[in-house]
Design a protein around this motif. Structure first.
Motif, mmCIF file in Angstrom:
data_model
loop_
_atom_site.group_PDB
_atom_site.id
_atom_site.type_symbol
_atom_site.label_atom_id
_atom_site.label_comp_id
_atom_site.label_asym_id
_atom_site.label_seq_id
_atom_site.Cartn_x
_atom_site.Cartn_y
_atom_site.Cartn_z
ATOM 1 N N ILE A 145 1.138 -1.312 0.289
ATOM 2 C CA ILE A 145 -0.366 0.228 0.047
ATOM 3 C C ILE A 145 1.241 0.805 -0.026
ATOM 4 N N TYR A 146 1.094 2.212 -1.148
ATOM 5 C CA TYR A 146 1.669 3.425 -1.018
ATOM 6 C C TYR A 146 1.099 4.477 -1.286
ATOM 7 N N LEU A 147 0.618 4.706 -0.478
ATOM 8 C CA LEU A 147 -0.471 5.478 -0.703
ATOM 9 C C LEU A 147 -0.250 7.201 0.583
ATOM 10 N N PRO A 148 -1.123 8.583 -0.138
ATOM 11 C CA PRO A 148 -1.791 9.638 1.494
ATOM 12 C C PRO A 148 -1.730 9.145 2.221
ATOM 13 N N MET A 149 -2.414 9.943 3.242
ATOM 14 C CA MET A 149 -3.369 10.028 4.493
ATOM 15 C C MET A 149 -5.047 10.182 4.191
ATOM 16 N N LEU A 150 -5.585 8.899 3.407
ATOM 17 C CA LEU A 150 -6.665 8.745 3.491
ATOM 18 C C LEU A 150 -7.707 8.246 3.734
ATOM 19 N N VAL A 151 -8.793 8.072 3.608
ATOM 20 C CA VAL A 151 -9.585 7.248 3.951
ATOM 21 C C VAL A 151 -9.886 5.856 4.281
ATOM 22 N N GLU A 152 -9.300 5.540 2.253
ATOM 23 C CA GLU A 152 -9.331 4.847 1.286
ATOM 24 C C GLU A 152 -8.326 4.310 1.948
ATOM 25 N N SER A 153 -7.125 4.948 2.201
ATOM 26 C CA SER A 153 -5.508 4.473 3.324
ATOM 27 C C SER A 153 -5.867 2.909 3.998
ATOM 28 N N VAL A 154 -6.886 3.425 4.549
ATOM 29 C CA VAL A 154 -7.806 2.349 6.981
ATOM 30 C C VAL A 154 -8.247 1.197 5.452
ATOM 31 N N ARG A 182 11.622 -3.056 -1.646
ATOM 32 C CA ARG A 182 10.358 -3.351 -0.537
ATOM 33 C C ARG A 182 9.282 -3.946 -1.308
ATOM 34 N N ILE A 183 9.033 -4.118 -2.603
ATOM 35 C CA ILE A 183 7.667 -4.489 -3.619
ATOM 36 C C ILE A 183 8.729 -6.138 -3.618
ATOM 37 N N SER A 184 9.793 -6.192 -4.168
ATOM 38 C CA SER A 184 10.283 -7.569 -3.917
ATOM 39 C C SER A 184 10.808 -8.508 -2.736
ATOM 40 N N ASP A 185 11.192 -7.850 -2.178
ATOM 41 C CA ASP A 185 11.198 -8.513 -0.821
ATOM 42 C C ASP A 185 10.132 -8.910 -0.143
ATOM 43 N N ALA A 186 8.827 -8.376 -0.239
ATOM 44 C CA ALA A 186 7.275 -9.130 0.288
ATOM 45 C C ALA A 186 7.074 -9.506 -0.582
ATOM 46 N N GLY A 187 7.625 -9.714 -1.504
ATOM 47 C CA GLY A 187 6.708 -10.947 -3.115
ATOM 48 C C GLY A 187 5.352 -10.349 -3.597
ATOM 49 N N ALA A 188 5.126 -8.487 -3.064
ATOM 50 C CA ALA A 188 3.709 -8.550 -2.978
ATOM 51 C C ALA A 188 3.131 -8.866 -4.714
ATOM 52 N N LYS A 189 1.839 -8.879 -4.526
ATOM 53 C CA LYS A 189 1.206 -9.572 -6.074
ATOM 54 C C LYS A 189 0.111 -8.342 -6.324
ATOM 55 N N LEU A 190 -0.075 -7.190 -5.181
ATOM 56 C CA LEU A 190 -0.957 -6.192 -5.716
ATOM 57 C C LEU A 190 -0.448 -4.616 -4.870
ATOM 58 N N VAL A 191 -0.047 -4.249 -5.731
ATOM 59 C CA VAL A 191 -0.094 -2.437 -5.105
ATOM 60 C C VAL A 191 -1.403 -1.547 -5.331
ATOM 61 N N ILE A 192 -1.115 -0.950 -4.295
ATOM 62 C CA ILE A 192 -2.844 -0.151 -4.374
ATOM 63 C C ILE A 192 -1.689 1.642 -4.177
ATOM 64 N N THR A 193 -2.587 2.818 -4.986
ATOM 65 C CA THR A 193 -1.718 3.352 -4.704
ATOM 66 C C THR A 193 -2.762 4.691 -4.454
ATOM 67 N N ALA A 194 -2.559 6.126 -5.440
ATOM 68 C CA ALA A 194 -3.501 6.619 -5.489
ATOM 69 C C ALA A 194 -2.629 7.815 -6.584
ATOM 70 N N ASP A 195 -3.806 8.412 -7.375
ATOM 71 C CA ASP A 195 -2.573 9.433 -8.473
ATOM 72 C C ASP A 195 -1.422 10.731 -8.035
#
Ligand code: WTA
Length: 670
Positions: A145-154, A182-195
């Motif tokens: 999760i790579y987001l600013p401080m938004l409701v969506e982050s929670v 960090r993505i590689s080390d965690a082996g993440a399948k999906l990233v959640i971000t914002a514009d």
């Protein structure tokens, strides 16, 4: 002994003429915390935590085992119980008839607002969980999760927890390169971000960093990421990869509002959070479910004296740090709190923005970092004086030692000379607060975190692991396992053992120096390792040195944390240029250009938070005969102090060279 002693200049005086602030009788009469908790916990520590786990957490299957320490240092707490973190944070409050209670008052930096009740949150989290499941996320996966401080982050964090997928939140101030590792080390399948998000009055972009982070690079294949889910916040144009990228609003709004939570074992991973260590590579700190929830709920309720029906709580941290995990998301929501989430900076559009928010929402519990308090002190007390702060009743501090002057200012100016202040010591690794006064119980001492919480075995030991007597100093350790302790470093059990459990075999070494005063109260003195604490953020000297030497201009680099009035410590770098570039630094203009290039380079490699405040081009670095850089001497230079004992230097003339070659301080543009 340690770096940040200088942030508490009057420590010695204070120890002699300590002024303690006993709780008022009115506060004590209504406090959640009771002095008897210490005795209860001392009588049977493990049973004390079992009681908290039963009281504060709702279990799908009740646990029958409390602590299993047979595979130390990997603990198991409540191992045969099953539960779900999102259910505990949201659904059970709705089931208890509290669906209309406000969970989040969101305040965007531009002034837009949103009110989210627990019932709203249940719908949103369920939809988001369904949307993520439709994109292939299942229990056991990792989602970045790579987001600013938004409701969506929670919502995003809770949606992962609802599915039993571990979230790994990466602070939005980290660069594409830092995100990629960090993505590689965690082996993440999906990233959640914002514009992007709003910061200092303008939209800043986030998605481009994700695009860069997950693409193939330097012959390395693309990361494991299959989808990028993008929250629309700023209406900026974004590059789009069809089939991979998905708008959050498209996916979530179309999803069903019912989702059955995944009931997971208490030891199921809840999240991985990367933090800086003494080597270049960040550590993925692993936290699991049952113990973490128990201790975050317990500490949030008792350390902040939360009364969920009447309080308005506000923690100014970002969800990219552990404070945001434990004291914005899990602790407060488990306790059914109403809280404020603010997107932006404290001085946008004016330096009273925080106090305006306190007044607007009637904030009663406020939790921030000493760095912010010192910045407000500098801006002047007439600014908070313009606002009605009378709703405040508990103030908290976290992230670095709070100097007594800042503590006193915080209490007098923000707390109207009456609120208790809790100085809370803990770490990403501890998951929850470990040392803190209890409001209503402890007579608070400015500058000291004071006492281990009930059920926590924190103590100060000497080099031989012997507890120091009152009045003595040494290293902070945790002698017994605790429910929210880290369960390891992601993918690296050996590093976990070496980092925390080898300095003093069998006990946890926190990396902090500490001292006990004559009353036995604990004073934290800063890190004793190569970790710096800049504005309450952990940065590794080695990581920044590696970033610097990866630039073609640099032959060698040494980084130190130098005492700084506002940020606690500031990053100061000493660099030796490669031969062919060495003469570029001979003019003021040339060295300014080099400094800028290198600061931008560090921002690109790690993130703007790691940019050195000063970069000094030197001809040599002070080294011992065995080739170890003597950072202590560099720190003396950076702090404009007389250079200490340099007799172990291989070449004692080096220090003269460095001091005469000092460049002007670089303007801080962070
Ligand atoms: C420092 C932040 C003194 C300490 C929650 C620790 C503190 C590191 C305090 C962890 C405090 C945190 N007094 N020092 N009240 N709170 N620290 O992992 O050096 O970002 O080891 O967790 O911050 O930083 P982290």
């Amino acid at each position: 002994m340690t770096d940040s002693q200088s942030t508490s200049p009057s420590l010695e005086n204070l120890l002699h003429e300590t002024r303690a602030f006993p709780p008022s009788p009115e506060f004590a009469a209504q406090a959640n915390a009771q002095a008897s908790m210490y005795d209860e916990a001392a009588t049977d520590r493990v049973e004390f935590w079992a009681r908290q786990a039963r009281e504060l957490v709702t279990w799908k299957t009740p646990f029958t085992q409390t602590l299993d320490w047979s595979e130390a240092p990997v603990a198991k707490w409540f191992a045969d119980g099953t539960l779900n973190a999102a259910y505990n944070a949201v659904d059970r409050h709705v089931e208890a008839g509290l669906g209309d209670r406000v969970a989040i008052h969101f305040e965007g930096e531009p002034g837009d607002t949103r009110t989210v009740t627990y019932a709203d949150l249940q719908r949103e989290v369920s939809r988001a969980a369904n949307a993520l499941a439709a994109l292939g996320v299942t229990a056991g996966d990792r989602v970045v999760i790579y987001l600013p401080m938004l409701v969506e982050s929670v919502v995003a964090m809770l949606a992962c927890a609802r599915l039993g997928a571990a979230h790994s939140v990466v602070f939005g101030g980290f660069s594409a390169d830092a995100l990629r590792s960090r993505i590689s080390d965690a082996g993440a399948k999906l990233v959640i971000t914002a514009d992007g998000g709003y910061r200092r009055g303008a939209p800043s972009a986030l998605k481009p960093a994700v695009d860069e982070a997950i693409a193939p690079k330097d012959g390395e294949p693309a990361t494991t990421v299959e989808h990028v889910v993008v929250v629309r916040r700023t209406e900026q144009d974004v590059a789009w990869t069809e089939g991979r990228d998905v708008w959050w609003h498209d996916a979530v709004e179309a999803a069903d509002t019912f989702h059955e939570p995944a009931w997971v074992d208490a030891e199921h991973p809840l999240f991985i959070l990367y933090t800086s260590g003494t080597t270049g590579k960040p550590k993925g700190i692993l936290h699991t479910t049952g113990g973490y929830l128990t201790q975050t709920a317990f500490t949030h309720k008792n350390v902040f004296d939360l009364k969920a029906e009447s309080d308005v709580y506000w923690c100014t941290a970002d969800i990219g740090w552990v404070t945001g995990h434990s004291y914005i998301v899990y602790g407060p929501l488990l306790n059914g709190a109403t809280q404020v989430i603010y997107e932006g900076t404290p001085d946008t559009p004016h330096r009273g923005r925080w106090w305006e928010i306190v007044q607007k929402y009637g904030v009663s519990i406020f939790y921030t970092a000493p760095t912010a308090i010192r910045a407000c002190m500098k801006w002047g007390e007439e600014i908070p004086a313009e606002f009605d702060l009378s709703s405040l009743r508990v103030l908290g501090s976290v992230g670095e030692p709070i100097n007594p002057e800042a503590w006193m200012w915080y209490r007098r100016v923000i707390g109207s000379d009456r609120t208790p202040i809790v100085d809370t010591w803990w770490q990403t690794e501890t998951g929850a607060i470990m040392i803190s006064p209890l409001p209503g119980v402890t007579a608070a001492k400015p500058g000291s975190a004071q006492v281990p919480l009930p059920g926590i075995a924190a103590t100060v030991v000497d080099d031989e692991a012997r507890p120091v007597p009152d009045g003595g100093g040494g290293y902070l350790v945790l002698a017994e396992p605790w429910p929210s302790m880290l369960r390891g470093i992601w993918g690296d059990l050996q590093r976990f053992k070496d980092t925390y459990w080898s300095r003093f075999p069998g006990i946890y070494f926190a990396g902090d120096g500490a001292k006990k005063d004559d009353d036995g109260d604990i004073w934290l003195l800063g890190r004793v390792d190569d970790v710096m604490n800049v504005s309450g953020h952990r940065l590794s000297t080695t990581e920044i040195e590696s970033a610097l030497v990866s630039n073609e201009l640099v032959a060698e680099a040494a980084v130190v944390g130098a005492a700084d009035e506002v940020s606690g410590q500031a990053v100061v770098a000493f660099v030796i240029l490669r031969g062919e570039h060495a003469d570029q630094a001979s003019t003021d203009e040339g060295s300014a250009r080099i400094e800028k290039t290198l600061r931008d380079h560090v921002a690109k490699e790690i993130g703007p938070i790691a940019k050195p405040k000063r970069i000094l081009v030197v001809a040599e670095l002070p080294k011992t005969r065995s080739g170890k850089i003597m950072r202590r001497l560099l720190r003396d230079v950076a702090e404009n102090r007389e250079v200490g004992d340099a007799t172990t230097l291989a070449d004692s003339s080096v220090m003269n060279l460095i001091q005469t070659g000092l460049a002007k301080p670089t303007e801080d543009e962070n």
